[in-house]
Design a protein around this motif. Structure first.
Motif, mmCIF file in Angstrom:
data_model
loop_
_atom_site.group_PDB
_atom_site.id
_atom_site.type_symbol
_atom_site.label_atom_id
_atom_site.label_comp_id
_atom_site.label_asym_id
_atom_site.label_seq_id
_atom_site.Cartn_x
_atom_site.Cartn_y
_atom_site.Cartn_z
ATOM 1 N N LYS A 42 0.823 -1.199 0.000
ATOM 2 C CA LYS A 42 0.000 0.000 0.000
ATOM 3 C C LYS A 42 0.860 1.253 0.000
ATOM 4 O O LYS A 42 0.606 2.206 -0.724
ATOM 5 N N LYS A 43 1.896 1.244 0.806
ATOM 6 C CA LYS A 43 2.764 2.409 0.886
ATOM 7 C C LYS A 43 3.496 2.642 -0.440
ATOM 8 O O LYS A 43 3.692 3.777 -0.852
ATOM 9 N N GLN A 44 3.889 1.563 -1.105
ATOM 10 C CA GLN A 44 4.562 1.728 -2.393
ATOM 11 C C GLN A 44 3.635 2.367 -3.403
ATOM 12 O O GLN A 44 4.037 3.205 -4.199
ATOM 13 N N MET A 45 2.370 1.950 -3.338
ATOM 14 C CA MET A 45 1.369 2.556 -4.220
ATOM 15 C C MET A 45 1.258 4.056 -3.923
ATOM 16 O O MET A 45 1.272 4.882 -4.827
ATOM 17 N N GLN A 46 1.160 4.390 -2.639
ATOM 18 C CA GLN A 46 1.032 5.804 -2.257
ATOM 19 C C GLN A 46 2.275 6.599 -2.643
ATOM 20 O O GLN A 46 2.177 7.733 -3.110
ATOM 21 N N ASP A 47 3.448 6.002 -2.440
ATOM 22 C CA ASP A 47 4.693 6.676 -2.803
ATOM 23 C C ASP A 47 4.758 6.942 -4.293
ATOM 24 O O ASP A 47 5.204 7.991 -4.730
ATOM 25 N N PHE A 48 4.337 5.928 -5.023
ATOM 26 C CA PHE A 48 4.350 6.057 -6.474
ATOM 27 C C PHE A 48 3.457 7.228 -6.902
ATOM 28 O O PHE A 48 3.861 8.083 -7.704
ATOM 29 N N LEU A 49 2.271 7.299 -6.335
ATOM 30 C CA LEU A 49 1.343 8.375 -6.679
ATOM 31 C C LEU A 49 1.884 9.733 -6.243
ATOM 32 O O LEU A 49 1.708 10.740 -6.927
ATOM 33 N N LYS A 50 2.570 9.743 -5.128
ATOM 34 C CA LYS A 50 3.144 10.989 -4.638
ATOM 35 C C LYS A 50 4.266 11.462 -5.563
ATOM 36 O O LYS A 50 4.386 12.644 -5.865
ATOM 37 N N MET A 51 5.084 10.515 -5.996
ATOM 38 C CA MET A 51 6.158 10.841 -6.928
ATOM 39 C C MET A 51 5.564 11.404 -8.216
ATOM 40 O O MET A 51 6.037 12.394 -8.759
ATOM 41 N N ALA B 235 -11.092 3.326 -2.761
ATOM 42 C CA ALA B 235 -11.782 4.577 -3.063
ATOM 43 C C ALA B 235 -11.126 5.720 -2.293
ATOM 44 O O ALA B 235 -10.982 6.834 -2.788
ATOM 45 N N SER B 236 -10.704 5.409 -1.076
ATOM 46 C CA SER B 236 -10.101 6.415 -0.222
ATOM 47 C C SER B 236 -8.744 6.867 -0.783
ATOM 48 O O SER B 236 -8.421 8.052 -0.788
ATOM 49 N N THR B 237 -7.959 5.921 -1.263
ATOM 50 C CA THR B 237 -6.677 6.261 -1.886
ATOM 51 C C THR B 237 -6.897 7.106 -3.134
ATOM 52 O O THR B 237 -6.171 8.072 -3.388
ATOM 53 N N GLU B 238 -7.918 6.739 -3.906
ATOM 54 C CA GLU B 238 -8.214 7.504 -5.118
ATOM 55 C C GLU B 238 -8.563 8.946 -4.756
ATOM 56 O O GLU B 238 -8.100 9.894 -5.379
ATOM 57 N N LEU B 239 -9.370 9.071 -3.707
ATOM 58 C CA LEU B 239 -9.777 10.397 -3.244
ATOM 59 C C LEU B 239 -8.560 11.215 -2.817
ATOM 60 O O LEU B 239 -8.422 12.388 -3.161
ATOM 61 N N ASP B 240 -7.653 10.583 -2.070
ATOM 62 C CA ASP B 240 -6.441 11.274 -1.625
ATOM 63 C C ASP B 240 -5.618 11.753 -2.812
ATOM 64 O O ASP B 240 -5.045 12.840 -2.792
ATOM 65 N N VAL C 267 -6.626 12.442 -5.936
ATOM 66 C CA VAL C 267 -7.265 13.564 -6.610
ATOM 67 C C VAL C 267 -7.107 14.843 -5.786
ATOM 68 O O VAL C 267 -6.827 15.912 -6.320
ATOM 69 N N THR C 268 -7.255 14.713 -4.478
ATOM 70 C CA THR C 268 -7.138 15.875 -3.602
ATOM 71 C C THR C 268 -5.724 16.449 -3.643
ATOM 72 O O THR C 268 -5.533 17.661 -3.732
ATOM 73 N N ASP C 269 -4.743 15.574 -3.583
ATOM 74 C CA ASP C 269 -3.348 16.009 -3.635
ATOM 75 C C ASP C 269 -3.080 16.725 -4.955
ATOM 76 O O ASP C 269 -2.483 17.803 -4.981
ATOM 77 N N PHE C 270 -3.546 16.127 -6.033
ATOM 78 C CA PHE C 270 -3.415 16.729 -7.354
ATOM 79 C C PHE C 270 -4.053 18.118 -7.374
ATOM 80 O O PHE C 270 -3.451 19.096 -7.831
ATOM 81 N N VAL D 148 4.732 16.116 -11.735
ATOM 82 C CA VAL D 148 3.814 17.022 -12.450
ATOM 83 C C VAL D 148 4.007 18.450 -11.956
ATOM 84 O O VAL D 148 4.192 19.384 -12.744
ATOM 85 N N GLU D 149 4.005 18.603 -10.637
ATOM 86 C CA GLU D 149 4.117 19.946 -10.054
ATOM 87 C C GLU D 149 5.442 20.613 -10.432
ATOM 88 O O GLU D 149 5.473 21.774 -10.848
#
Lengths: 89, 98, 89, 98, 89, 98
Positions: free
Chosen positions: A20-29, B24-29, B31-34, A34-35
């Motif tokens: 889960k954390k790797q997924m979140q890290d990936f999305l954060k990266m 769904a919660s991760t998806e929401l996070d 989009v919000t971060d974006f 983009v930013e």
């Protein structure tokens, strides 16, 4: 990190946490690149489409970020391995 | 973050799939971060000033903001494609030795 | 986002999650505006009270941030609606 | 984040109101976030240097920091009032089409 | 903050939550100081070791950040105490 | 964040120590945060440009990145020592009146 002190159930749970954390890290990266590339490359707001100059800049910027992260990851892994070895001596 | 794995086991009889809520919660996070980063980025490009003399968005700022949203979105797509192109390799190779 | 694949219990739960996140987002926006407007407007540390010039600047700065966020929100919602429509075709 | 809703159902018999813990926890996060941003902001205004020649806070920095805390707090109040004034509308209108 | 509205079980739980958050805050402060002092002090990449000039700068920078945080903490606590008192009047 | 305290009570019979998972999870977050800040910091020092003319890391950038990782790590150790030296006092004194 060393999860050998965990029993099987705990390791299984930990694997899920890590995934889960790797997924979140990936999305954060992703949103970070983009930013950063937007901030550096986009300065023309006379249209909402990317100009070809901006397009080139963004593509290269993203490419470089990815290679950069990858290289840091490799070096960092080496460093961690060294430190673990040093601890065991 | 807490009910993954173990969580599904302790789910109440109300038949809630915590897996699903979690996703769904991760998806929401995401989009919000974006969204939050877009707000900051477009503020820097269109609204930022060294001193604020009034509280209204003038015409120029409004137009700039509208285009900024479009442009930011294009950058997101472009970067997404780039990442996807080398995503598998990148993701598989991560974990930096943990 | 589309939560239609969820059963009633899940949707109810999701509503709570969303409410909580909106609260957190709101608070984050608040502290972000404070930070940004302080950084831009406050440069005189000969007293701890806001000078009238700083006061004006902070008030306008906050006002603008709020209008800016709102406008981005509207545009972003339109964009999402367009993208959803495009997907359904 | 996890025990909202579903969580209250699975609360142990020890009669803990997770709702209440949750709220206190959010309040704590808010104050902490506020504090951390104040630390960074006041560092930028009062202490930041291009090179650090010693590790002490000199008199001028100390005075600046003290005033900075007061001023940051005033800005927080002022922004809070502004937001409250249009808060309801803003919050109701959010969710950007999710 | 005032947790007197909580029963004993809740207060015990809250204490654990607070302890965890303090740990996280502490770690966040740590990595923040590293990032800030590195950015300010390190500008020579002709070697991977710190030069003695960089070393001095980092040491002083960290020292100052710690004293700075501490001072802000003290002032902030005073402010909160004042505000609580004002509320009770 | 959720299963602390109350969580250990509601642990399923599978004998998972949530305490332990929690600690490992915090450790993971710390390393990840450290890593992400290193990526950003070294990008600023070695790769950042005003315009990106190509997508490759040139030789100079590669060397700079490698050294940057070493140097960042040294700073982390040094700051760690400083903090530890006054850590106890600092941590005990925190909580800013909550």
């Amino acid at each position: 990190m060393d999860f050998s002190g965990m029993n099987q159930a705990e390791q299984a749970h930990m694997t899920k946490v890590i995934e889960k954390k790797q997924m979140q890290d990936f999305l954060k990266m992703y949103s970070n690149i983009v930013e950063k590339c937007f901030s550096t490359c986009c300065n023309d707001f006379t249209s909402k489409a990317l100009t070809s100059k901006e397009d080139t800049c963004v593509t290269n910027c993203a490419e470089k970020w990815l290679k950069h992260s990858e290289r840091i990851g490799t070096r960092f892994a080496e460093l961690n391995a060294e430190m673990m070895e040093a601890q065991q001596k | 973050m807490s009910f993954l794995g173990g969580g599904s086991r302790s789910a109440p009889s109300g038949s809630i799939s915590f897996e699903k809520i979690e996703m769904a919660s991760t998806e929401l996070d995401t989009v919000t971060d974006f969204f939050n980063r877009m707000v900051s980025s477009c503020h820097a490009k269109c609204v930022a000033a060294r001193f604020y003399t009034d509280g209204e968005l003038n015409k120029g700022e409004q137009v700039c903001i509208d285009r900024c949203v479009g442009k930011y979105n294009e950058v997101q797509k472009k970067v997404g494609e780039k990442i996807q192109a080398k995503g598998q390799a990148q993701q598989g190779g991560s974990g930096f030795g943990l």
